[in-house]
Design a protein around this motif. Sequence first.
Motif, PDB file in Angstrom:
ATOM      1  N   ASN A   1       2.807  39.146  27.845  1.00  8.38           N
ATOM      2  CA  ASN A   1       3.329  37.938  27.195  1.00  8.38           C
ATOM      3  C   ASN A   1       4.810  37.750  27.464  1.00  8.38           C
ATOM      4  OD1 ASN A   1       1.548  36.319  24.949  1.00  8.38           O
ATOM      5  ND2 ASN A   1       0.696  38.336  25.388  1.00  8.38           N
ATOM      6  N   LEU A   2       5.581  38.827  27.350  1.00  9.59           N
ATOM      7  CA  LEU A   2       7.025  38.711  27.584  1.00  9.59           C
ATOM      8  C   LEU A   2       7.318  38.388  29.039  1.00  9.59           C
ATOM      9  CD1 LEU A   2       8.471  41.600  25.372  1.00  9.59           C
ATOM     10  CD2 LEU A   2       8.315  39.171  24.843  1.00  9.59           C
ATOM     11  N   ASN A   3       6.590  39.005  29.960  1.00  7.88           N
ATOM     12  CA  ASN A   3       6.790  38.715  31.377  1.00  7.88           C
ATOM     13  C   ASN A   3       6.446  37.272  31.701  1.00  7.88           C
ATOM     14  OD1 ASN A   3       7.857  40.954  32.732  1.00  7.88           O
ATOM     15  ND2 ASN A   3       5.899  42.029  32.685  1.00  7.88           N
ATOM     16  N   HIS A   4       5.359  36.770  31.122  1.00  6.09           N
ATOM     17  CA  HIS A   4       4.965  35.373  31.361  1.00  6.09           C
ATOM     18  C   HIS A   4       6.047  34.419  30.844  1.00  6.09           C
ATOM     19  CE1 HIS A   4       2.305  31.987  32.020  1.00  6.09           C
ATOM     20  NE2 HIS A   4       2.525  31.577  30.770  1.00  6.09           N
ATOM     21  N   PHE A   5       6.604  34.744  29.677  1.00  2.00           N
ATOM     22  CA  PHE A   5       7.674  33.912  29.126  1.00  2.00           C
ATOM     23  C   PHE A   5       8.894  33.912  30.041  1.00  2.00           C
ATOM     24  CE2 PHE A   5      11.713  34.443  26.722  1.00  2.00           C
ATOM     25  CZ  PHE A   5      11.951  33.103  26.478  1.00  2.00           C
ATOM     26  N   LEU A   6       9.276  35.096  30.527  1.00  2.00           N
ATOM     27  CA  LEU A   6      10.466  35.181  31.375  1.00  2.00           C
ATOM     28  C   LEU A   6      10.282  34.433  32.689  1.00  2.00           C
ATOM     29  CD1 LEU A   6      11.443  38.925  30.817  1.00  2.00           C
ATOM     30  CD2 LEU A   6      12.583  36.907  29.890  1.00  2.00           C
ATOM     31  N   LYS A   7       9.040  34.398  33.177  1.00  2.00           N
ATOM     32  CA  LYS A   7       8.783  33.722  34.448  1.00  2.00           C
ATOM     33  C   LYS A   7       8.650  32.210  34.290  1.00  2.00           C
ATOM     34  CE  LYS A   7       6.472  37.626  36.698  1.00  2.00           C
ATOM     35  NZ  LYS A   7       5.179  38.157  37.217  1.00  2.00           N
ATOM     36  N   THR A   8       8.065  31.774  33.177  1.00  2.00           N
ATOM     37  CA  THR A   8       7.741  30.349  33.019  1.00  2.00           C
ATOM     38  C   THR A   8       8.622  29.628  32.008  1.00  2.00           C
ATOM     39  OG1 THR A   8       6.109  30.717  31.256  1.00  2.00           O
ATOM     40  CG2 THR A   8       5.336  30.893  33.549  1.00  2.00           C
ATOM     41  N   GLY A   9       9.181  30.368  31.052  1.00  2.00           N
ATOM     42  CA  GLY A   9       9.957  29.746  29.989  1.00  2.00           C
ATOM     43  C   GLY A   9       9.097  29.101  28.925  1.00  2.00           C
ATOM     44  N   ASN A  10       7.778  29.272  29.021  1.00  2.00           N
ATOM     45  CA  ASN A  10       6.866  28.679  28.031  1.00  2.00           C
ATOM     46  C   ASN A  10       6.981  29.381  26.685  1.00  2.00           C
ATOM     47  OD1 ASN A  10       5.923  26.997  30.029  1.00  2.00           O
ATOM     48  ND2 ASN A  10       4.110  28.228  30.482  1.00  2.00           N
ATOM     49  N   GLU A  11       6.600  28.658  25.641  1.00  2.00           N
ATOM     50  CA  GLU A  11       6.633  29.233  24.302  1.00  2.00           C
ATOM     51  C   GLU A  11       5.698  30.445  24.206  1.00  2.00           C
ATOM     52  OE1 GLU A  11       8.284  28.726  21.544  1.00  2.00           O
ATOM     53  OE2 GLU A  11       9.468  26.983  22.131  1.00  2.00           O
ATOM     54  N   ILE A  12       6.061  31.384  23.333  1.00  2.00           N
ATOM     55  CA  ILE A  12       5.243  32.555  23.075  1.00  2.00           C
ATOM     56  C   ILE A  12       4.524  32.384  21.746  1.00  2.00           C
ATOM     57  CG2 ILE A  12       5.346  35.023  22.519  1.00  2.00           C
ATOM     58  CD1 ILE A  12       7.519  35.372  24.512  1.00  2.00           C
ATOM     59  N   ASP A  13       3.276  32.804  21.695  1.00  2.00           N
ATOM     60  CA  ASP A  13       2.526  32.768  20.441  1.00  2.00           C
ATOM     61  C   ASP A  13       2.948  33.972  19.609  1.00  2.00           C
ATOM     62  OD1 ASP A  13       0.710  32.735  18.358  1.00  2.00           O
ATOM     63  OD2 ASP A  13      -0.993  32.152  19.614  1.00  2.00           O
ATOM     64  N   ALA A  14       4.027  33.793  18.823  1.00  2.00           N
ATOM     65  CA  ALA A  14       4.597  34.899  18.053  1.00  2.00           C
ATOM     66  C   ALA A  14       3.609  35.430  17.019  1.00  2.00           C
ATOM     67  CB  ALA A  14       5.892  34.440  17.370  1.00  2.00           C
ATOM     68  N   LYS A  15       2.850  34.529  16.399  1.00  2.00           N
ATOM     69  CA  LYS A  15       1.885  34.947  15.381  1.00  2.00           C
ATOM     70  C   LYS A  15       0.847  35.887  15.967  1.00  2.00           C
ATOM     71  CE  LYS A  15      -1.422  33.141  11.988  1.00  2.00           C
ATOM     72  NZ  LYS A  15      -2.046  31.919  11.432  1.00  2.00           N
ATOM     73  N   GLU A  16       0.373  35.562  17.181  1.00  2.00           N
ATOM     74  CA  GLU A  16      -0.642  36.390  17.815  1.00  2.00           C
ATOM     75  C   GLU A  16      -0.075  37.758  18.200  1.00  2.00           C
ATOM     76  OE1 GLU A  16      -3.347  37.301  21.492  1.00  2.00           O
ATOM     77  OE2 GLU A  16      -1.315  36.540  21.635  1.00  2.00           O
ATOM     78  N   LEU A  17       1.181  37.805  18.634  1.00  2.00           N
ATOM     79  CA  LEU A  17       1.820  39.081  18.954  1.00  2.00           C
ATOM     80  C   LEU A  17       1.887  39.978  17.724  1.00  2.00           C
ATOM     81  CD1 LEU A  17       4.849  38.255  21.316  1.00  2.00           C
ATOM     82  CD2 LEU A  17       2.787  39.559  21.869  1.00  2.00           C
ATOM     83  N   VAL A  18       2.303  39.398  16.605  1.00  2.00           N
ATOM     84  CA  VAL A  18       2.396  40.168  15.361  1.00  2.00           C
ATOM     85  C   VAL A  18       1.021  40.677  14.942  1.00  2.00           C
ATOM     86  CG1 VAL A  18       2.923  40.049  12.889  1.00  2.00           C
ATOM     87  CG2 VAL A  18       4.480  39.018  14.550  1.00  2.00           C
ATOM     88  N   GLU A  19       0.004  39.832  15.080  1.00  2.00           N
ATOM     89  CA  GLU A  19      -1.351  40.236  14.705  1.00  2.00           C
ATOM     90  C   GLU A  19      -1.829  41.423  15.539  1.00  2.00           C
ATOM     91  OE1 GLU A  19      -3.630  36.698  15.140  1.00  2.00           O
ATOM     92  OE2 GLU A  19      -3.069  35.892  13.155  1.00  2.00           O
ATOM     93  N   ASN A  20      -1.462  41.451  16.818  1.00  2.00           N
ATOM     94  CA  ASN A  20      -1.847  42.564  17.677  1.00  2.00           C
ATOM     95  C   ASN A  20      -1.182  43.864  17.251  1.00  2.00           C
ATOM     96  OD1 ASN A  20      -3.463  42.200  20.499  1.00  2.00           O
ATOM     97  ND2 ASN A  20      -2.651  40.236  19.782  1.00  2.00           N
ATOM     98  N   VAL A  21       0.098  43.776  16.896  1.00  2.00           N
ATOM     99  CA  VAL A  21       0.794  44.971  16.422  1.00  2.00           C
ATOM    100  C   VAL A  21       0.207  45.433  15.093  1.00  2.00           C
ATOM    101  CG1 VAL A  21       3.021  45.930  15.700  1.00  2.00           C
ATOM    102  CG2 VAL A  21       2.916  44.359  17.648  1.00  2.00           C
ATOM    103  N   ASP A  22      -0.097  44.475  14.219  1.00  2.00           N
ATOM    104  CA  ASP A  22      -0.677  44.819  12.918  1.00  2.00           C
ATOM    105  C   ASP A  22      -2.030  45.515  13.072  1.00  2.00           C
ATOM    106  OD1 ASP A  22       1.130  44.305  10.941  1.00  2.00           O
ATOM    107  OD2 ASP A  22       0.495  42.244  10.601  1.00  2.00           O
ATOM    108  N   LYS A  23      -2.844  45.036  14.004  1.00  2.00           N
ATOM    109  CA  LYS A  23      -4.147  45.670  14.235  1.00  2.00           C
ATOM    110  C   LYS A  23      -3.968  47.125  14.631  1.00  2.00           C
ATOM    111  CE  LYS A  23      -6.691  41.512  15.646  1.00  2.00           C
ATOM    112  NZ  LYS A  23      -7.344  40.810  16.799  1.00  2.00           N
ATOM    113  N   LEU A  24      -3.001  47.362  15.481  1.00  2.00           N
ATOM    114  CA  LEU A  24      -2.718  48.734  15.905  1.00  2.00           C
ATOM    115  C   LEU A  24      -2.286  49.594  14.732  1.00  2.00           C
ATOM    116  CD1 LEU A  24      -2.208  50.890  18.124  1.00  2.00           C
ATOM    117  CD2 LEU A  24       0.060  49.866  18.437  1.00  2.00           C
ATOM    118  N   MET A  25      -1.421  49.047  13.882  1.00  2.00           N
ATOM    119  CA  MET A  25      -0.877  49.818  12.774  1.00  2.00           C
ATOM    120  C   MET A  25      -1.889  50.050  11.667  1.00  2.00           C
ATOM    121  SD  MET A  25       2.975  48.344  12.483  1.00  2.00           S
ATOM    122  CE  MET A  25       3.432  49.652  11.363  1.00  2.00           C
ATOM    123  N   PHE A  26      -2.759  49.096  11.440  1.00  2.00           N
ATOM    124  CA  PHE A  26      -3.721  49.213  10.342  1.00  2.00           C
ATOM    125  C   PHE A  26      -4.776  50.285  10.593  1.00  2.00           C
ATOM    126  CE2 PHE A  26      -2.908  44.592   8.855  1.00  2.00           C
ATOM    127  CZ  PHE A  26      -1.818  45.037   8.124  1.00  2.00           C
TER     128      PHE A  26
END
Length: 364
Positions: A102-127
């Motif tokens: 996700n971060l690499n895609h943002f750096l290459k394209t400048g497109n918005e990042i789905d911040a909510k989805e990133l947080v959800e992925n980290v939360d799944k790992l932590m839970f």
Amino acid sequence: MEDKKIILISVSELEPGMIVARDIYTRNNQLLVPQDSEITEELIARMTFFGIMSVRIYANDDIEESTTEEDENQIYMTQQEKEDFAVFKENYELTMDHVSDNLNHFLKTGNEIDAKELVENVDKLMFQSKNRYEIINMVHNIHSFDDETYRHSLNVAMINSVFAGWLHMSDYERKQLILCGLFHDIGKLLIPKEVLRKPSRLTEEEYEIIKKHPLLGYEKVKDLNLPESVKRVVLMHHERADGSGYPFGFNIKEIDPYAAITSISDVYDAMTANRVYRHGMSPFDVIDIFEKEGKKQFNPMFLVPILNNLTNTYLQHHVELNNGMSGKIVWINKSELACPMIAIDDEKFIDLSKERDIKITQVL
């Protein structure tokens, strides 16, 4: 030693036994390490803590790159703990791949990042972990595999989430802190790879380029649809409460609270992580430095409760001592968190607050 060749070397490349060729000062001009001092693991930790990036040492042809040994942290794990860690590691790698993509895609394209989805992925790992203390242990063990900007950012995001719980912050604030961890070092991904990953010594000009990463990161994210607190953390995570940080030299009243918390997570992860040239520091060496000098550089309102909870993370953990013995942490000394009581066996106990020559070298 004045006739010997003097070279500039990255702190990450330092090894015990090297000799400092010039006095080393903090950014507020306090002497940190005198000339002709012999480098120790403790000095490396202190320089990392104070944000020293490079030092001058006497060249020595006998100094060779050290290699990290196979990690032995799982020796004292139960079979269930080993299975839990194996599952965590697999999901950790999947989460890191997702974050880096996700971060690499943002750096290459400048497109918005789905911040909510990133947080959800980290939360799944932590839970998947039973509690906050277990998460810190998992992150500590994951250091044995390797360390890079994406991995460090994911670690800081997870540590931030744990710290938020210890600080009794709301779930909304905790999720913001996860984003702060994920994005705090994004400026490093904008540094030329030939500088950031240069295998040989960096020049002073190259060090100055790396120090620009907070500004570069902020310029990249300032127009994104992200919370303003996340953008301020990208800019301020190297600022320090006493004004000795960069890029602006802000003081404790000027530093965003999320940046103040993230800076603690950032330093803790950086100091305990394994490097190519050396093992990560024992968490108790890091806690010792935070206790003795951290209240000047980090906001005590956050640092004190974090340290109190952090030491409790390691209760009942097996440790190795510098006298060759091993034992288990059975009691935390509240007046000196870095000096717990160690049970060597059922009859022998060592109080590190009284046995000053004995230290914890590794948490197992």
